[in-house]
Motif scaffolding. Structure first.
Motif, mmCIF file in Angstrom:
data_model
loop_
_atom_site.group_PDB
_atom_site.id
_atom_site.type_symbol
_atom_site.label_atom_id
_atom_site.label_comp_id
_atom_site.label_asym_id
_atom_site.label_seq_id
_atom_site.Cartn_x
_atom_site.Cartn_y
_atom_site.Cartn_z
ATOM 1 N N VAL A 174 3.258 -11.727 2.555
ATOM 2 C CA VAL A 174 2.732 -10.644 3.397
ATOM 3 C C VAL A 174 3.369 -9.330 2.954
ATOM 4 C CG1 VAL A 174 2.590 -9.714 5.735
ATOM 5 C CG2 VAL A 174 2.315 -12.171 5.357
ATOM 6 N N LEU A 175 2.537 -8.412 2.468
ATOM 7 C CA LEU A 175 3.023 -7.135 1.957
ATOM 8 C C LEU A 175 2.226 -5.979 2.562
ATOM 9 C CD1 LEU A 175 3.370 -8.051 -1.834
ATOM 10 C CD2 LEU A 175 5.178 -8.036 -0.102
ATOM 11 N N THR A 176 2.893 -4.843 2.709
ATOM 12 C CA THR A 176 2.231 -3.650 3.233
ATOM 13 C C THR A 176 1.198 -3.144 2.230
ATOM 14 O OG1 THR A 176 4.249 -3.163 4.448
ATOM 15 C CG2 THR A 176 2.654 -1.382 4.241
ATOM 16 N N ASP A 177 0.170 -2.475 2.728
ATOM 17 C CA ASP A 177 -1.013 -2.199 1.920
ATOM 18 C C ASP A 177 -0.733 -1.500 0.598
ATOM 19 O OD1 ASP A 177 -0.413 0.205 3.257
ATOM 20 O OD2 ASP A 177 -2.204 0.103 4.520
ATOM 21 N N TRP A 178 0.203 -0.534 0.584
ATOM 22 C CA TRP A 178 0.421 0.187 -0.679
ATOM 23 C C TRP A 178 0.998 -0.730 -1.757
ATOM 24 C CZ3 TRP A 178 5.389 0.277 -2.516
ATOM 25 C CH2 TRP A 178 6.418 0.069 -1.595
ATOM 26 N N LEU A 179 1.848 -1.702 -1.360
ATOM 27 C CA LEU A 179 2.374 -2.641 -2.346
ATOM 28 C C LEU A 179 1.341 -3.719 -2.671
ATOM 29 C CD1 LEU A 179 4.559 -3.583 -4.207
ATOM 30 C CD2 LEU A 179 5.666 -4.757 -2.292
ATOM 31 N N ALA A 180 0.545 -4.101 -1.687
ATOM 32 C CA ALA A 180 -0.556 -5.020 -1.969
ATOM 33 C C ALA A 180 -1.482 -4.413 -3.026
ATOM 34 C CB ALA A 180 -1.330 -5.321 -0.689
ATOM 35 N N ALA A 181 -1.741 -3.099 -2.895
ATOM 36 C CA ALA A 181 -2.577 -2.419 -3.883
ATOM 37 C C ALA A 181 -1.949 -2.477 -5.271
ATOM 38 C CB ALA A 181 -2.790 -0.963 -3.458
ATOM 39 N N ARG A 182 -0.644 -2.283 -5.341
ATOM 40 C CA ARG A 182 0.044 -2.335 -6.633
ATOM 41 C C ARG A 182 -0.036 -3.745 -7.223
ATOM 42 N NH1 ARG A 182 6.414 -1.356 -6.860
ATOM 43 N NH2 ARG A 182 5.857 0.611 -5.852
ATOM 44 N N SER A 242 -7.411 14.933 16.241
ATOM 45 C CA SER A 242 -7.628 14.915 14.790
ATOM 46 C C SER A 242 -7.615 13.509 14.210
ATOM 47 C CB SER A 242 -6.562 15.769 14.093
ATOM 48 O OG SER A 242 -5.264 15.266 14.375
ATOM 49 N N GLY A 243 -7.120 12.529 14.992
ATOM 50 C CA GLY A 243 -7.090 11.153 14.529
ATOM 51 C C GLY A 243 -5.680 10.637 14.315
ATOM 52 N N TYR A 244 -5.593 9.410 13.853
ATOM 53 C CA TYR A 244 -4.288 8.785 13.621
ATOM 54 C C TYR A 244 -4.340 7.934 12.367
ATOM 55 C CZ TYR A 244 -6.191 4.351 15.462
ATOM 56 O OH TYR A 244 -6.940 3.210 15.662
ATOM 57 N N MET A 245 -3.171 7.625 11.824
ATOM 58 C CA MET A 245 -3.074 6.829 10.609
ATOM 59 C C MET A 245 -2.973 5.341 10.961
ATOM 60 S SD MET A 245 -3.337 8.978 8.206
ATOM 61 C CE MET A 245 -3.013 7.852 6.829
ATOM 62 N N THR A 246 -3.605 4.540 10.137
ATOM 63 C CA THR A 246 -3.487 3.095 10.290
ATOM 64 C C THR A 246 -3.187 2.481 8.927
ATOM 65 O OG1 THR A 246 -4.566 1.120 11.194
ATOM 66 C CG2 THR A 246 -5.936 2.601 9.914
ATOM 67 N N SER A 247 -2.421 1.411 8.941
ATOM 68 C CA SER A 247 -2.102 0.680 7.720
ATOM 69 C C SER A 247 -2.099 -0.809 8.053
ATOM 70 C CB SER A 247 -0.746 1.116 7.154
ATOM 71 O OG SER A 247 0.276 0.964 8.133
ATOM 72 N N THR A 248 -1.922 -1.637 7.059
ATOM 73 C CA THR A 248 -1.946 -3.077 7.290
ATOM 74 C C THR A 248 -0.845 -3.775 6.501
ATOM 75 O OG1 THR A 248 -3.618 -3.257 5.534
ATOM 76 C CG2 THR A 248 -4.407 -3.306 7.794
ATOM 77 N N ASP A 249 -0.373 -4.875 7.063
ATOM 78 C CA ASP A 249 0.406 -5.851 6.321
ATOM 79 C C ASP A 249 -0.553 -6.973 5.951
ATOM 80 O OD1 ASP A 249 2.852 -4.539 6.431
ATOM 81 O OD2 ASP A 249 3.376 -5.421 8.358
ATOM 82 N N ASN A 250 -0.508 -7.418 4.703
ATOM 83 C CA ASN A 250 -1.597 -8.225 4.160
ATOM 84 C C ASN A 250 -1.138 -9.539 3.549
ATOM 85 O OD1 ASN A 250 -3.797 -5.910 4.176
ATOM 86 N ND2 ASN A 250 -1.894 -5.063 3.352
ATOM 87 N N MET A 251 -1.931 -10.577 3.757
ATOM 88 C CA MET A 251 -1.683 -11.882 3.159
ATOM 89 C C MET A 251 -2.298 -11.926 1.766
ATOM 90 S SD MET A 251 -2.423 -14.375 6.456
ATOM 91 C CE MET A 251 -3.877 -13.462 7.038
ATOM 92 N N LEU A 252 -1.488 -12.330 0.783
ATOM 93 C CA LEU A 252 -1.941 -12.456 -0.590
ATOM 94 C C LEU A 252 -1.403 -13.754 -1.184
ATOM 95 C CD1 LEU A 252 -0.540 -9.219 -0.388
ATOM 96 C CD2 LEU A 252 -2.341 -9.026 -2.100
ATOM 97 N N ILE A 253 -2.131 -14.285 -2.173
ATOM 98 C CA ILE A 253 -1.705 -15.492 -2.873
ATOM 99 C C ILE A 253 -1.256 -15.089 -4.276
ATOM 100 C CG2 ILE A 253 -2.409 -17.733 -3.775
ATOM 101 C CD1 ILE A 253 -4.482 -17.851 -1.504
ATOM 102 N N PRO A 254 0.039 -15.220 -4.581
ATOM 103 C CA PRO A 254 0.518 -14.788 -5.903
ATOM 104 C C PRO A 254 0.032 -15.696 -7.025
ATOM 105 C CG PRO A 254 2.285 -15.829 -4.651
ATOM 106 C CD PRO A 254 1.115 -15.723 -3.721
#
Length: 411
Positions: free
Chosen positions: A137-145, A310-322
């Protein structure tokens, strides 16, 4: 927060106290530390130390799938980020998964910071080796990487009927993983403006502009050390789009924040340690994470929040299979299980972050109606419509932006 006395707390309060005491999102959290490696050069710095990137830009490397012969999933997650029974030793949803499928889950709470964990597993992934983990489980910016480097496997949609059907529209197609080919959210994280009503003394706070510009709040405002949240919320306040901004836009935001720092408006930039100051009133107002506010409100009625117009920021922690995971099919079955409404509701009731599962509300209401009615846990459509995600960054952008933000915060 009050003394930890399990026999005197309701299940929801007990969940909040357990989460407030955990190490994973406490003072040394992934969010308070996530800028560290990036400030030193991000992926480029790691590669310069002799750790090569994967040989492809996208699409993971599979191994022989031993799921049929080995009924197990090796699952790495953050501390205190799953439901726990009264003994504090068992995870009811994982127990139910095992009883139904015969698949045991070896659950390890060994992710304390995104960059730290990335440094731990990257040498194995770069060498084409099994990390010993089937699900992470990784936060979205690292999941993207991880997706960009080709370190994770593409998911088999035929194994994910509930996930495909029940994923909330809010999280369906991030720019770093369109259509969720490689990842599914574990939980969502909302960033809002929070305040202590008593400390405000009648001062009105409705926006980031109020935090940065109101002289009545001078020296009593907190911002987050997580660049994407602080910069993203300020972008929205300035009428900029965090999903499409340019280098010039980013520099304008940094300049505005620097002005607030220079005039003494900002008390400090923090990780989760803002919670104590906000509860005590040392911070009158701040940018905050929704899950923390749910916890604080259970003990302090003076703590409140607002979602700016003006809105708010949202992010995710994500399940990935290495790559090279031995039990890919079993891991996919576990991902899909958490998109069934009942397990999703149990998880949301315990950890109080945003459930990514649509139509979970009636199931959560049976466990805790107040949680089901809380837009920080289950955003309604109007709230979802005000959410924004920070666009994915190239390695070059990641390094440059983080360095500018680190200079601003004094990190």
């Amino acid at each position: 927060m009050r003394q930890y006395e399990p026999d005197r707390l309701t299940p929801v309060e007990l969940a909040a106290v357990r989460r407030s005491l955990r190490s994973g999102r406490a003072t040394m959290t992934r969010r308070s530390l996530m800028g560290g490696a990036l400030a030193l050069g991000g992926v480029g710095a790691l590669s310069a130390c002799g750790i090569p990137a994967a040989g492809k830009s996208q699409g993971g490397v599979s191994a022989d799938d031993h799921s049929a012969q080995e009924k197990v999933v090796n699952f790495s997650n953050w501390p205190e980020y799953i439901d726990v029974d009264d003994s504090g030793k068992r995870h009811p949803t994982l127990d139910a998964f095992r009883e139904r499928t015969g698949i045991s889950v070896k659950y390890t709470e060994d992710i304390n910071d995104n960059d730290e964990f990335f440094g731990k597993i990257q040498p194995q992934l770069a060498a084409g080796q099994d990390t010993g983990r089937d699900l992470i489980v990784l936060t979205d910016w690292l999941a993207a990487r991880m997706i960009r480097l080709g370190y994770v496997q593409k998911l088999d949609a035929s194994h994910l009927p509930h996930a495909f059907a029940n994923l909330s529209e809010q999280f369906r197609s991030p720019d770093w993983d369109p259509g969720r080919a490689y990842s599914y959210p574990w939980q969502g994280i909302s960033t809002v403006v929070a305040f202590n009503k008593k400390a405000l003394g009648g001062v009105e706070v409705k926006s980031v502009s109020d935090l940065l510009d109101n002289p009545a709040l001078k020296g009593r405002v907190g911002l987050l050390t997580e660049m994407r949240d602080t910069v993203g919320m300020t972008m929205l306040d300035m009428g900029l789009d965090p999903a499409t901004f340019t280098d010039d836009d980013y520099d304008k935001v940094i300049a505005r924040l620097q002005k607030a720092v220079d005039k003494g408006q900002i008390r400090r930039f923090t990780g989760n340690d803002y919670t104590s100051d906000l509860s005590k009133g040392d911070l009158a107002a701040c940018v905050a994470w929704g899950g923390d506010i749910v916890q604080l409100q259970a003990d302090n009625p003076d703590v409140a929040y607002v979602i700016p117009d003006s809105g708010y920021m949202t992010s995710t922690d994500n399940m990935l299979i290495p790559n090279k995971a031995r039990h890919k099919t079993n891991a996919e079955r576990l991902i899909d299980y958490y998109y069934e409404p009942e397990p999703a509701a149990q998880l949301a009731a315990y950890i109080n972050y945003v459930s990514p599962v649509a139509d979970v509300r009636p199931y959560l209401a049976r466990i805790d109606k107040s949680a089901a009615d809380n837009p920080l846990i289950l955003p309604d459509k109007a709230t979802q419509a005000k959410s924004h995600a920070f666009r994915s960054l190239s390695s070059k952008e990641e390094t440059a932006y983080q360095q500018k933000f680190a200079k601003l915060t004094g990190a």
